[in-house]
Structures are given as C-alpha cells and as structure tokens.
Scaffold this motif. Structure first.
Motif, PDB file in Angstrom:
ATOM      1  N   GLU A 215       2.126  -1.140   5.288  1.00 16.35           N
ATOM      2  CA  GLU A 215       2.432  -1.437   3.858  1.00 16.35           C
ATOM      3  C   GLU A 215       2.234  -0.043   3.033  1.00 16.35           C
ATOM      4  O   GLU A 215       3.006   0.197   2.031  1.00 16.35           O
ATOM      5  CB  GLU A 215       1.635  -2.603   3.408  1.00 16.35           C
ATOM      6  N   ALA A 216       0.951   0.366   3.167  1.00 24.01           N
ATOM      7  CA  ALA A 216       0.600   1.684   2.456  1.00 24.01           C
ATOM      8  C   ALA A 216       1.521   2.799   2.595  1.00 24.01           C
ATOM      9  O   ALA A 216       1.806   3.577   1.684  1.00 24.01           O
ATOM     10  CB  ALA A 216      -0.736   1.854   2.755  1.00 24.01           C
ATOM     11  N   ALA A 217       2.352   2.694   3.805  1.00 21.51           N
ATOM     12  CA  ALA A 217       3.313   3.738   4.132  1.00 21.51           C
ATOM     13  C   ALA A 217       4.643   3.296   3.572  1.00 21.51           C
ATOM     14  O   ALA A 217       5.427   4.021   4.081  1.00 21.51           O
ATOM     15  CB  ALA A 217       3.086   4.102   5.622  1.00 21.51           C
ATOM     16  N   GLY A 218       4.795   2.416   2.867  1.00 14.85           N
ATOM     17  CA  GLY A 218       5.988   1.958   2.324  1.00 14.85           C
ATOM     18  C   GLY A 218       6.906   1.105   3.504  1.00 14.85           C
ATOM     19  O   GLY A 218       8.169   1.228   3.322  1.00 14.85           O
ATOM     20  N   TRP A 219       6.336   0.754   4.354  1.00 14.00           N
ATOM     21  CA  TRP A 219       7.017  -0.051   5.438  1.00 14.00           C
ATOM     22  C   TRP A 219       7.805   0.922   6.273  1.00 14.00           C
ATOM     23  O   TRP A 219       8.873   0.619   6.954  1.00 14.00           O
ATOM     24  CB  TRP A 219       7.763  -1.233   4.985  1.00 14.00           C
ATOM     25  N   SER A 220       7.667   2.170   6.135  1.00 15.53           N
ATOM     26  CA  SER A 220       8.319   3.071   7.033  1.00 15.53           C
ATOM     27  C   SER A 220       7.721   3.574   8.264  1.00 15.53           C
ATOM     28  O   SER A 220       6.450   4.100   8.189  1.00 15.53           O
ATOM     29  CB  SER A 220       8.637   4.330   6.137  1.00 15.53           C
ATOM     30  N   PHE A 221       8.276   3.386   9.605  1.00 18.50           N
ATOM     31  CA  PHE A 221       7.377   3.842  10.761  1.00 18.50           C
ATOM     32  C   PHE A 221       7.406   5.382  10.858  1.00 18.50           C
ATOM     33  O   PHE A 221       6.461   5.751  11.110  1.00 18.50           O
ATOM     34  CB  PHE A 221       8.101   3.326  11.940  1.00 18.50           C
ATOM     35  N   GLU A 222       8.151   6.086  10.105  1.00 23.37           N
ATOM     36  CA  GLU A 222       8.113   7.199  10.103  1.00 23.37           C
ATOM     37  C   GLU A 222       6.872   7.915   9.190  1.00 23.37           C
ATOM     38  O   GLU A 222       6.240   8.871   9.709  1.00 23.37           O
ATOM     39  CB  GLU A 222       9.288   8.072   9.686  1.00 23.37           C
ATOM     40  N   HIS A 286       8.704  -9.848   6.667  1.00 17.82           N
ATOM     41  CA  HIS A 286       7.676 -11.011   7.002  1.00 17.82           C
ATOM     42  C   HIS A 286       6.470 -10.851   6.253  1.00 17.82           C
ATOM     43  O   HIS A 286       5.974 -11.636   5.557  1.00 17.82           O
ATOM     44  CB  HIS A 286       7.499 -11.133   8.638  1.00 17.82           C
ATOM     45  N   PHE A 287       5.874  -9.823   6.457  1.00 21.41           N
ATOM     46  CA  PHE A 287       4.565  -9.384   5.891  1.00 21.41           C
ATOM     47  C   PHE A 287       4.506  -9.182   4.278  1.00 21.41           C
ATOM     48  O   PHE A 287       3.442  -9.205   3.674  1.00 21.41           O
ATOM     49  CB  PHE A 287       3.764  -8.453   6.604  1.00 21.41           C
ATOM     50  N   THR A 288       5.562  -8.869   3.842  1.00 19.43           N
ATOM     51  CA  THR A 288       5.810  -8.905   2.431  1.00 19.43           C
ATOM     52  C   THR A 288       5.555 -10.169   1.808  1.00 19.43           C
ATOM     53  O   THR A 288       4.812 -10.475   0.879  1.00 19.43           O
ATOM     54  CB  THR A 288       7.040  -8.043   1.882  1.00 19.43           C
ATOM     55  N   LYS A 289       6.246 -11.242   2.485  1.00 17.68           N
ATOM     56  CA  LYS A 289       6.187 -12.566   2.250  1.00 17.68           C
ATOM     57  C   LYS A 289       4.906 -13.122   2.584  1.00 17.68           C
ATOM     58  O   LYS A 289       4.257 -13.998   1.488  1.00 17.68           O
ATOM     59  CB  LYS A 289       7.056 -13.240   3.251  1.00 17.68           C
ATOM     60  N   VAL A 290       4.072 -12.736   3.291  1.00 19.14           N
ATOM     61  CA  VAL A 290       2.758 -13.153   3.620  1.00 19.14           C
ATOM     62  C   VAL A 290       1.713 -12.032   3.030  1.00 19.14           C
ATOM     63  O   VAL A 290       0.509 -12.298   3.866  1.00 19.14           O
ATOM     64  CB  VAL A 290       2.442 -13.738   5.065  1.00 19.14           C
ATOM     65  N   GLY A 291       2.006 -11.377   2.354  1.00 18.93           N
ATOM     66  CA  GLY A 291       1.167 -10.355   1.880  1.00 18.93           C
ATOM     67  C   GLY A 291      -0.312 -10.783   1.658  1.00 18.93           C
ATOM     68  O   GLY A 291      -1.302 -10.175   1.695  1.00 18.93           O
ATOM     69  N   GLU A 292      -0.342 -11.839   0.826  1.00 18.77           N
ATOM     70  CA  GLU A 292      -1.764 -12.378   0.251  1.00 18.77           C
ATOM     71  C   GLU A 292      -2.696 -12.595   1.519  1.00 18.77           C
ATOM     72  O   GLU A 292      -3.863 -12.454   1.277  1.00 18.77           O
ATOM     73  CB  GLU A 292      -1.590 -13.710  -0.606  1.00 18.77           C
ATOM     74  N   GLN A 293      -2.073 -13.290   2.514  1.00 23.20           N
ATOM     75  CA  GLN A 293      -2.521 -13.462   3.814  1.00 23.20           C
ATOM     76  C   GLN A 293      -3.302 -12.374   4.409  1.00 23.20           C
ATOM     77  O   GLN A 293      -4.517 -12.216   4.783  1.00 23.20           O
ATOM     78  CB  GLN A 293      -1.981 -14.209   4.754  1.00 23.20           C
ATOM     79  N   THR A 294      -2.407 -11.193   4.563  1.00 21.82           N
ATOM     80  CA  THR A 294      -3.014  -9.860   4.849  1.00 21.82           C
ATOM     81  C   THR A 294      -4.133  -9.316   4.227  1.00 21.82           C
ATOM     82  O   THR A 294      -5.200  -8.972   4.854  1.00 21.82           O
ATOM     83  CB  THR A 294      -1.993  -8.694   5.018  1.00 21.82           C
ATOM     84  N   ARG A 295      -4.149  -9.495   2.711  1.00 24.23           N
ATOM     85  CA  ARG A 295      -5.222  -9.028   2.035  1.00 24.23           C
ATOM     86  C   ARG A 295      -6.492  -9.637   2.103  1.00 24.23           C
ATOM     87  O   ARG A 295      -7.420  -9.332   2.068  1.00 24.23           O
ATOM     88  CB  ARG A 295      -4.702  -8.834   0.521  1.00 24.23           C
ATOM     89  N   LEU A 296      -6.225 -11.163   2.284  1.00 27.66           N
ATOM     90  CA  LEU A 296      -7.303 -12.184   2.305  1.00 27.66           C
ATOM     91  C   LEU A 296      -8.080 -11.766   3.811  1.00 27.66           C
ATOM     92  O   LEU A 296      -9.313 -11.834   3.773  1.00 27.66           O
ATOM     93  CB  LEU A 296      -6.801 -13.464   2.800  1.00 27.66           C
TER      94      LEU A 296
END
Length: 320
Positions: A215-222, A286-296
């Motif tokens: 996420e910090a990398a803007g969702w970019s693998f590169e 997916h992980f934008t949708k559940v982003g609050e869970q990741t931060r929790l």
C-alpha cells in the motif's frame, strides 16, 4: 445438532458466499444475516465462479435457496446449530452487535475466521471457549471482474482454492468434529488442527506487513520491489514474525532466515504466474476494502511486541 444443520452466516460478502456454497452442498439449512442495504441483493441470490489454474471461460453458477435476515428478532425466532462470522476483524468490533447476537443464538457453535492475533480473546467476552471454533480462510475470493476484459459472462464472486490447500480449524473436540464433518460433506477440504491461530500466525504476520508495504508503494509491484521499500518491509516482517511466535508460543526459527529482500523478489513473480487472475489488481482492490483491518493488525503487533519487550521500531515506522 439436528440432522439438517441450521447455519447462520454473518456477512454475505465474498467469504460468506464461498463458505455458504460448501455448507449448502452439505445439506445445511442456510441463512445469512446482513445489513438492510444488502438484503435485496442477497435475496436475489449470488453468481459464483470457481477458478482453476488453467485460464478458461468460466461458467457462472447460481447460489440461492437460503434465508436472509436483517434483524436480531428474526434470528431469535429460530434455533441455530452454527453461527459463522464471515466479516473482518474491524467489523467484529464495530458496535455491540456481537454481544447482542450471542444472546439470541442459544447454544450454537460459533465459527470465527478473523485473522488478528487477539480476535479470539476478544470474542471470548461473549462466547465461551467450549462453543468457539477457530478457522482460517485458505481461498482467495473477490468480486469479478477485477478489471475490464476479464472472462466473466456477468458480474459475480470468483474464488480460487489453490491446489493441495487445506482449511484448518481448531476448537472443542465435539463441536470441531461437527464443523469438519459438515464441510467435508460439502466438498470443502477441512482439516482439524490443535491450534489454528498458532499454525497461521507467522504466515499472517508476513502477509500483513507485505500488504502494508505494498500500500505504501501505491499498490505497485514495481515500486514495492525497489531497494528501500524491500528493506523496510523485510525488517518489519521479522519483527512481526517474532511477536506472532511469542504470542502463540510458536517457533519462528525456520522462517526468520528466509525473510530477506530476495524472498519477496522471488515470491511475487512466482505467485503472479500461479494465480488465475491479476494478482496486483486483486491485492489493491481487496486490501483497500479491508484496509482498516490491516491497520488494526499492524497496531496489534506493535502493542503485543511492546507488552513483552520485543523490538517494534520497524513496525512503527512502516504502519500508518
């Protein structure tokens, strides 16, 4: 337990739909508990796509024939054998609905699927340990199509159960046996284990830190695979793994030597080739949708690490 298990699934998102498919195939009398704004969609039924390794034109399968409830009064009017929690860790903690639902579901077995290290302890406020079964989600499910041009005749929920996958569950023996028996009867690869939280804690820690870094990398693998990004993530992942192992009384000795930048450089191309969908897009959606869970979960690693005197410097620097 009745001959036809009566199962209430809380949440009819991509996870609830997939578990519902297998439970219905096992002959369960199935109902969903959803918010009012999702009720009409649920009553119309869902379109499912089961993905395989080889790319093909996927045939939609209609999933219907279940009840839909929106009020605790509706739930209280019936008896339930199992209650499945198919919502995120953050949704679990939102408001007082868990305690209220516990009061109206009698002596039902509750099945939790949430990934945070302290989710089980949180649920034990309302559900006694002799009624609580813990599980994990080994499949990937998402609203399809992820992007234009994908081979789906119409929108629906796609899911992929990777080859050799096993869905682990642990809990009180009698209740656990019934959950495992029911899932297997529906064709789901369920397997009992002594402590599912311990079994998946280290992998979950690595995934959580990876997602936070992506996420910090803007969702970019590169961008993620740039040197500075990999350095931050692998150091934070090592801290999270040590904390997860300490909390669950597990061992991280086999994993820690692997957690180097080269691990992620190898993992991403291999995973991208194996997945029968665009992995980069899936992770972003997916992980934008559940982003609050990741931060929790990131906050939980920091709090648990501090409580036992383990290093959290890199976790604190990466988590937002």
């Amino acid at each position: 337990m009745s001959e036809t298990p009566r199962v209430l699934l809380v949440g009819a998102g991509a996870v609830g739909q997939v578990f519902g498919k297998y439970l219905q195939a096992a002959g369960c009398e199935l109902s969903f508990l959803v918010k009012e704004k999702y009720a009409d969609e649920a009553r119309r039924g869902f379109t499912l796509y089961e993905l395989g390794i080889l790319e093909k034109d996927y045939e939609p399968v209609m999933f219907s024939g279940f009840g839909v409830h929106v009020l605790n009064e509706e739930v209280a009017a019936r008896q339930w054998d199992q209650v499945w929690l198919c919502v995120s860790s953050t949704a679990l903690r939102a408001g007082s609905w868990v305690g209220e639902l516990a009061r109206v579901t009698g002596a039902a077995t509750w099945v939790m699927l949430q990934p945070a290290l302290d989710d089980r302890e949180w649920l034990l406020q309302w559900i006694p340990p002799e009624r609580l079964v813990s599980g994990m989600i080994p499949f990937i499910s998402f609203h399809a199509p992820l992007k234009p041009g994908e081979r789906f005749p119409k929108p629906g929920t796609a899911f992929w159960l990777p080859p050799m996958t096993r869905g682990l569950f642990s809990g009180p023996p009698e209740r656990l046996r019934e959950v495992i028996r029911t899932l297997r009867a529906g064709g789901y690869p369920a397997r009992p284990t002594q402590d599912v939280t311990r079994d998946v804690a280290i992998a979950s820690a690595v995934l959580t830190v990876f997602v936070d870094g992506l996420e910090a990398a803007g969702w970019s693998f590169e961008q993620f695979l740039q040197h500075d990004s990999l350095e931050r993530v692998h150091r934070a992942a090592r801290e999270a793994v040590r904390i997860a192992a300490a909390h669950t009384k597990g061992s991280a000795s086999a994993v820690l030597p692997l957690l180097r930048p080269a691990f992620f450089k190898l993992l991403l191309p291999v995973a991208s080739q194996l997945a029968p969908f665009d992995l980069e897009t899936y992770l972003k959606v997916h992980f934008t949708k559940v982003g609050e869970q990741t931060r929790l979960m990131m906050r939980t690693y920091v709090d648990l690490g501090r409580s036992v005197g383990l290093p959290v410097e890199h976790l604190q620097a990466t988590s937002r």
